[in-house]
Design a protein around this motif. Structure first.
Motif, PDB file in Angstrom:
ATOM      1  N   UNK A 118       0.871  -1.238  -0.077  1.00  0.00           N
ATOM      2  CA  UNK A 118      -0.011   0.103   0.159  1.00  0.00           C
ATOM      3  C   UNK A 118       0.842   1.255   0.102  1.00  0.00           C
ATOM      4  N   UNK A 119       1.912   1.119   0.840  1.00  0.00           N
ATOM      5  CA  UNK A 119       2.830   2.300   0.770  1.00  0.00           C
ATOM      6  C   UNK A 119       3.366   2.524  -0.691  1.00  0.00           C
ATOM      7  N   UNK A 120       3.985   1.652  -1.255  1.00  0.00           N
ATOM      8  CA  UNK A 120       4.557   1.737  -2.718  1.00  0.00           C
ATOM      9  C   UNK A 120       3.522   2.316  -3.721  1.00  0.00           C
ATOM     10  N   UNK A 121       2.267   1.494  -3.590  1.00  0.00           N
ATOM     11  CA  UNK A 121       1.382   1.916  -4.727  1.00  0.00           C
ATOM     12  C   UNK A 121       0.639   3.223  -4.606  1.00  0.00           C
ATOM     13  N   UNK A 122       0.509   3.554  -3.376  1.00  0.00           N
ATOM     14  CA  UNK A 122      -0.183   4.853  -2.996  1.00  0.00           C
ATOM     15  C   UNK A 122       0.449   5.976  -3.963  1.00  0.00           C
ATOM     16  N   UNK A 123       1.797   6.108  -3.957  1.00  0.00           N
ATOM     17  CA  UNK A 123       2.377   6.995  -4.683  1.00  0.00           C
ATOM     18  C   UNK A 123       2.729   8.129  -3.729  1.00  0.00           C
ATOM     19  N   UNK A 124       2.268   8.076  -2.538  1.00  0.00           N
ATOM     20  CA  UNK A 124       2.338   9.381  -1.601  1.00  0.00           C
ATOM     21  C   UNK A 124       3.726   9.897  -1.452  1.00  0.00           C
ATOM     22  N   UNK A 125       4.643   9.089  -1.281  1.00  0.00           N
ATOM     23  CA  UNK A 125       5.963   9.476  -1.269  1.00  0.00           C
ATOM     24  C   UNK A 125       6.823   9.728  -2.151  1.00  0.00           C
ATOM     25  N   UNK A 126       6.529   9.710  -3.430  1.00  0.00           N
ATOM     26  CA  UNK A 126       7.071   9.991  -4.829  1.00  0.00           C
ATOM     27  C   UNK A 126       7.521  11.489  -4.635  1.00  0.00           C
ATOM     28  N   UNK A 127       8.870  11.796  -4.987  1.00  0.00           N
ATOM     29  CA  UNK A 127       9.091  13.161  -4.996  1.00  0.00           C
ATOM     30  C   UNK A 127       9.218  13.836  -6.085  1.00  0.00           C
ATOM     31  N   UNK A 128       8.798  15.062  -6.053  1.00  0.00           N
ATOM     32  CA  UNK A 128       8.444  15.890  -7.237  1.00  0.00           C
ATOM     33  C   UNK A 128       9.464  15.882  -8.569  1.00  0.00           C
ATOM     34  N   UNK A 129      10.472  15.925  -8.104  1.00  0.00           N
ATOM     35  CA  UNK A 129      11.446  15.565  -9.204  1.00  0.00           C
ATOM     36  C   UNK A 129      11.546  14.388  -9.803  1.00  0.00           C
ATOM     37  N   UNK A 130      11.229  13.139  -9.314  1.00  0.00           N
ATOM     38  CA  UNK A 130      11.003  11.858  -9.814  1.00  0.00           C
ATOM     39  C   UNK A 130       9.881  11.857 -10.830  1.00  0.00           C
ATOM     40  N   UNK A 131       8.674  12.568 -10.013  1.00  0.00           N
ATOM     41  CA  UNK A 131       7.472  12.577 -11.086  1.00  0.00           C
ATOM     42  C   UNK A 131       8.084  13.397 -12.381  1.00  0.00           C
ATOM     43  N   UNK A 132       8.569  14.530 -12.289  1.00  0.00           N
ATOM     44  CA  UNK A 132       8.930  15.222 -13.493  1.00  0.00           C
ATOM     45  C   UNK A 132       9.807  14.277 -14.315  1.00  0.00           C
ATOM     46  N   UNK A 133      10.625  13.709 -13.906  1.00  0.00           N
ATOM     47  CA  UNK A 133      11.549  12.972 -14.800  1.00  0.00           C
ATOM     48  C   UNK A 133      10.707  11.891 -15.580  1.00  0.00           C
ATOM     49  N   UNK A 134       9.941  11.069 -14.783  1.00  0.00           N
ATOM     50  CA  UNK A 134       9.290  10.034 -15.257  1.00  0.00           C
ATOM     51  C   UNK A 134       8.006  10.834 -16.404  1.00  0.00           C
TER      52      UNK A 134
END
Length: 246
Positions: A118-134
Motif C-alpha cells: 500500500x505504501x508503494x502503490x499509493x505514490x504518496x512519497x514520490x518526490x516531485x523531481x522523480x515525477x517530473x523525470x518520469x
C-alpha cells in the motif's frame, strides 16, 4: 577552367553501423546512471536503510510507468511482427496474469525491504523531481518519432552489467533485505540484454541519414538524463510540509 573538385562535407555523411553503435554505446558508457553518486554509494554499501527504502519507493514510480511508455511506442509500429515483439516488453512488466511480471517483482522487493504494498502503490512519497523525470520520459515516447522513442530505450544495453553489480552489492552489504526480493534484478539480466539487442538492431536499420543517427544518439542521451535526474531527486530528498527531511 578549374579542375578542382569540391571536397565532400563528411559532417553530413551517415556513419556506418559499426560507428553508429560505437557512438550509442559511448553515450551509455559516459552517462549511464551507474555512475551517479547515489548508485555508487548503493553499490559500496554506504546507504542507510531509510535511503535505500526511499530509492525503492521512488524507483517504483518509474517501474510502474515502463509499460505505459512502451504502450505509446507500441502504438507507433505499423506491422504485427513489430507490435508482437514490443508487446512482450509490456507483458514482462505487467505479467500475463495477476501475480506475475516486473511490477509484481518490484513490489516483492519492497516487501523484502520492509515496505508494504500500500505504501508503494499509493505514490504518496514520490518526490516531485522523480515525477517530473518520469513524466518527461513518458511524454518523450508519446510525442517523439518512433526512431527516437526506440533509441531512448537503449539504456537496456547497460542494464545487465548494472543488475549483476546490484545483486552482488545487495547480497554483501544489505543482508537485511530478504533474498527473494532480488528476483527483479536477476530477471532483468536476461531481459535487458535481449531488449537492448532488439532495439539496437531497429535503430541501426532505421537510422540511415546522419540527421537520423544524431537524433538517435541524442534520444539515448536524453534517457540517460532522465535516469540521472531521478537519482538526483532521490539523493537530495526534499523537505516535507513541516520543513523536515522526508
Amino acid at each position: 577552367m578549374s579542375s578542382r573538385v569540391n571536397p565532400v562535407d563528411d559532417t553530413q555523411l551517415p556513419w556506418n553501423e559499426v560507428e553508429l553503435e560505437s557512438r550509442l554505446r559511448a553515450v551509455s558508457d559516459a552517462r549511464y546512471h551507474d555512475r551517479h553518486p547515489f548508485n555508487v554509494r548503493m553499490h559500496k554499501g554506504d546507504l542507510s536503510p531509510d535511503e535505500l527504502r526511499r530509492w525503492i519507493v521512488n524507483r517504483f514510480h518509474y517501474q510502474r510507468h515502463i509499460p505505459v511508455k512502451d504502450a505509446h511506442i507500441l502504438a507507433k509500429f505499423d506491422t504485427p511482427a513489430l507490435r508482437r515483439t514490443w508487446l512482450r516488453r509490456i507483458q514482462d512488466h505487467d505479467g500475463v496474469r495477476d501475480g506475475e511480471g516486473g511490477i509484481e517483482r518490484w513490489l516483492r522487493l519492497g516487501e523484502a525491504a520492509g515496505i508494504d504494498r500500500e505504501r508503494l502503490t499509493s505514490g504518496a512519497e514520490v518526490l516531485p523531481g522523480v515525477r517530473l523525470a518520469v513524466d518527461g520520459y513518458v511524454n518523450f515516447c508519446r510525442l517523439r518519432p518512433l526512431l527516437e522513442a526506440v533509441a531512448a530505450s537503449l539504456t537496456e544495453l547497460s542494464a545487465p552489467g548494472l543488475m549483476r553489480t546490484r545483486i552482488e552489492a545487495f547480497e554483501q552489504h544489505y543482508p537485511w533485505i530478504e533474498a527473494d526480493g532480488l528476483t527483479y534484478f536477476r530477471t532483468r539480466i536476461e531481459q535487458g540484454g535481449r531488449d537492448g539487442g532488439e532495439a539496437l538492431a531497429l535503430v541501426k536499420a532505421w537510422a540511415r541519414t546522419r540527421e537520423q543517427q544524431e537524433r538517435a544518439v541524442a534520444a539515448l542521451a536524453f534517457k540517460c538524463d532522465v535516469l540521472w535526474s531521478l537519482l538526483d531527486a532521490v539523493e537530495r530528498g526534499e523537505p516535507d510540509a513541516s520543513g523536515g527531511a522526508p
